[in-house]
Motif scaffolding. Sequence first.
Motif, PDB file in Angstrom:
ATOM      1  N   GLN A  22      64.204  49.786  12.801  1.00 52.90           N
ATOM      2  CA  GLN A  22      63.701  48.439  13.229  1.00 52.90           C
ATOM      3  C   GLN A  22      64.544  47.681  11.756  1.00 52.90           C
ATOM      4  O   GLN A  22      65.017  46.754  11.995  1.00 52.90           O
ATOM      5  CB  GLN A  22      62.642  48.334  12.917  1.00 52.90           C
ATOM      6  CG  GLN A  22      61.878  46.668  13.179  1.00 52.90           C
ATOM      7  CD  GLN A  22      61.920  46.305  14.458  1.00 52.90           C
ATOM      8  OE1 GLN A  22      61.779  46.975  15.433  1.00 52.90           O
ATOM      9  NE2 GLN A  22      61.985  45.115  14.478  1.00 52.90           N
ATOM     10  N   GLY A  23      64.532  48.222  10.574  1.00 60.55           N
ATOM     11  CA  GLY A  23      64.850  47.682   9.360  1.00 60.55           C
ATOM     12  C   GLY A  23      66.182  47.537   9.413  1.00 60.55           C
ATOM     13  O   GLY A  23      66.915  46.418   8.906  1.00 60.55           O
ATOM     14  N   LYS A  24      66.986  48.492   9.864  1.00 61.63           N
ATOM     15  CA  LYS A  24      68.539  48.292  10.101  1.00 61.63           C
ATOM     16  C   LYS A  24      68.973  47.359  11.067  1.00 61.63           C
ATOM     17  O   LYS A  24      70.048  46.504  10.984  1.00 61.63           O
ATOM     18  CB  LYS A  24      69.132  49.878  10.425  1.00 61.63           C
ATOM     19  CG  LYS A  24      69.217  50.653   9.412  1.00 61.63           C
ATOM     20  CD  LYS A  24      69.931  50.267   8.276  1.00 61.63           C
ATOM     21  CE  LYS A  24      69.989  51.583   7.214  1.00 61.63           C
ATOM     22  NZ  LYS A  24      70.962  51.197   6.230  1.00 61.63           N
ATOM     23  N   GLU A  43      67.147  44.606  11.829  1.00 63.07           N
ATOM     24  CA  GLU A  43      66.999  43.416  11.200  1.00 63.07           C
ATOM     25  C   GLU A  43      68.082  43.095  10.346  1.00 63.07           C
ATOM     26  O   GLU A  43      68.466  41.880  10.201  1.00 63.07           O
ATOM     27  CB  GLU A  43      65.510  43.437  10.533  1.00 63.07           C
ATOM     28  CG  GLU A  43      64.416  43.405  11.507  1.00 63.07           C
ATOM     29  CD  GLU A  43      63.101  43.660  10.610  1.00 63.07           C
ATOM     30  OE1 GLU A  43      63.069  43.433   9.517  1.00 63.07           O
ATOM     31  OE2 GLU A  43      62.066  43.788  11.570  1.00 63.07           O
ATOM     32  N   GLU A  44      68.437  44.047   9.463  1.00 64.25           N
ATOM     33  CA  GLU A  44      69.595  43.736   8.751  1.00 64.25           C
ATOM     34  C   GLU A  44      70.965  43.358   9.403  1.00 64.25           C
ATOM     35  O   GLU A  44      71.380  42.194   8.967  1.00 64.25           O
ATOM     36  CB  GLU A  44      69.756  44.901   7.887  1.00 64.25           C
ATOM     37  CG  GLU A  44      68.833  45.267   6.765  1.00 64.25           C
ATOM     38  CD  GLU A  44      69.239  46.552   6.085  1.00 64.25           C
ATOM     39  OE1 GLU A  44      70.287  47.211   6.105  1.00 64.25           O
ATOM     40  OE2 GLU A  44      68.425  47.220   5.509  1.00 64.25           O
ATOM     41  N   LEU A  45      71.150  43.882  10.296  1.00 55.27           N
ATOM     42  CA  LEU A  45      72.254  43.439  11.175  1.00 55.27           C
ATOM     43  C   LEU A  45      72.201  42.182  11.705  1.00 55.27           C
ATOM     44  O   LEU A  45      73.154  41.224  11.560  1.00 55.27           O
ATOM     45  CB  LEU A  45      72.553  44.362  12.496  1.00 55.27           C
ATOM     46  CG  LEU A  45      73.631  44.093  13.505  1.00 55.27           C
ATOM     47  CD1 LEU A  45      74.960  44.216  12.685  1.00 55.27           C
ATOM     48  CD2 LEU A  45      73.567  45.086  14.736  1.00 55.27           C
ATOM     49  N   GLN A  56      70.609  39.549  10.694  1.00 52.58           N
ATOM     50  CA  GLN A  56      70.318  38.789   9.493  1.00 52.58           C
ATOM     51  C   GLN A  56      71.968  38.508   9.072  1.00 52.58           C
ATOM     52  O   GLN A  56      72.392  37.503   8.569  1.00 52.58           O
ATOM     53  CB  GLN A  56      69.527  39.399   8.312  1.00 52.58           C
ATOM     54  CG  GLN A  56      67.894  39.191   8.743  1.00 52.58           C
ATOM     55  CD  GLN A  56      67.003  39.826   7.819  1.00 52.58           C
ATOM     56  OE1 GLN A  56      67.547  40.339   6.820  1.00 52.58           O
ATOM     57  NE2 GLN A  56      65.713  39.739   8.076  1.00 52.58           N
ATOM     58  N   SER A  57      72.650  39.763   8.907  1.00 53.78           N
ATOM     59  CA  SER A  57      74.062  39.691   8.562  1.00 53.78           C
ATOM     60  C   SER A  57      74.860  38.627   9.430  1.00 53.78           C
ATOM     61  O   SER A  57      75.970  38.409   9.190  1.00 53.78           O
ATOM     62  CB  SER A  57      74.572  40.977   8.501  1.00 53.78           C
ATOM     63  OG  SER A  57      74.988  41.663   9.557  1.00 53.78           O
ATOM     64  N   GLU A  58      74.549  38.671  10.793  1.00 51.63           N
ATOM     65  CA  GLU A  58      75.254  37.936  11.600  1.00 51.63           C
ATOM     66  C   GLU A  58      74.624  36.264  11.866  1.00 51.63           C
ATOM     67  O   GLU A  58      75.220  35.802  12.460  1.00 51.63           O
ATOM     68  CB  GLU A  58      75.035  38.573  12.901  1.00 51.63           C
ATOM     69  CG  GLU A  58      75.469  39.672  13.240  1.00 51.63           C
ATOM     70  CD  GLU A  58      75.189  40.520  14.477  1.00 51.63           C
ATOM     71  OE1 GLU A  58      75.894  41.500  14.837  1.00 51.63           O
ATOM     72  OE2 GLU A  58      74.216  40.193  15.279  1.00 51.63           O
ATOM     73  N   ARG A  59      73.838  35.877  10.869  1.00 53.66           N
ATOM     74  CA  ARG A  59      73.321  34.573  11.003  1.00 53.66           C
ATOM     75  C   ARG A  59      74.336  33.567  10.810  1.00 53.66           C
ATOM     76  O   ARG A  59      75.259  33.587   9.835  1.00 53.66           O
ATOM     77  CB  ARG A  59      72.253  34.331   9.664  1.00 53.66           C
ATOM     78  CG  ARG A  59      71.371  33.172   9.769  1.00 53.66           C
ATOM     79  CD  ARG A  59      70.200  33.026   8.849  1.00 53.66           C
ATOM     80  NE  ARG A  59      69.345  34.095   9.371  1.00 53.66           N
ATOM     81  CZ  ARG A  59      68.723  34.760   8.463  1.00 53.66           C
ATOM     82  NH1 ARG A  59      68.583  34.586   7.198  1.00 53.66           N
ATOM     83  NH2 ARG A  59      67.521  35.610   8.817  1.00 53.66           N
TER      84      ARG A  59
END
Length: 76
Positions: A28-30, A32-34, A36-39
Amino acid sequence: MAKVKEFKVTYFFDEEHYIRRFIHVESQGKAEELIQSERDQFVSFTDSRGIYHELHTGKVRVIQISEYHRIDKTKK
């Protein structure tokens, strides 16, 4: 190596309009990171129906991420 899981990402534009995407990452953390990186970027993907989508994540009001557990509908 960590087992890859499937996550459902739903982009909501309003109460009635959304696009759903499935991603495969370790946690789940990965996931979320993905996301967030696409924001505030354009994201492109093909959905399960074979429809190609491009969307700008800055135009989305809500993004939900949840682990997805596929059910094999061919088994009875």
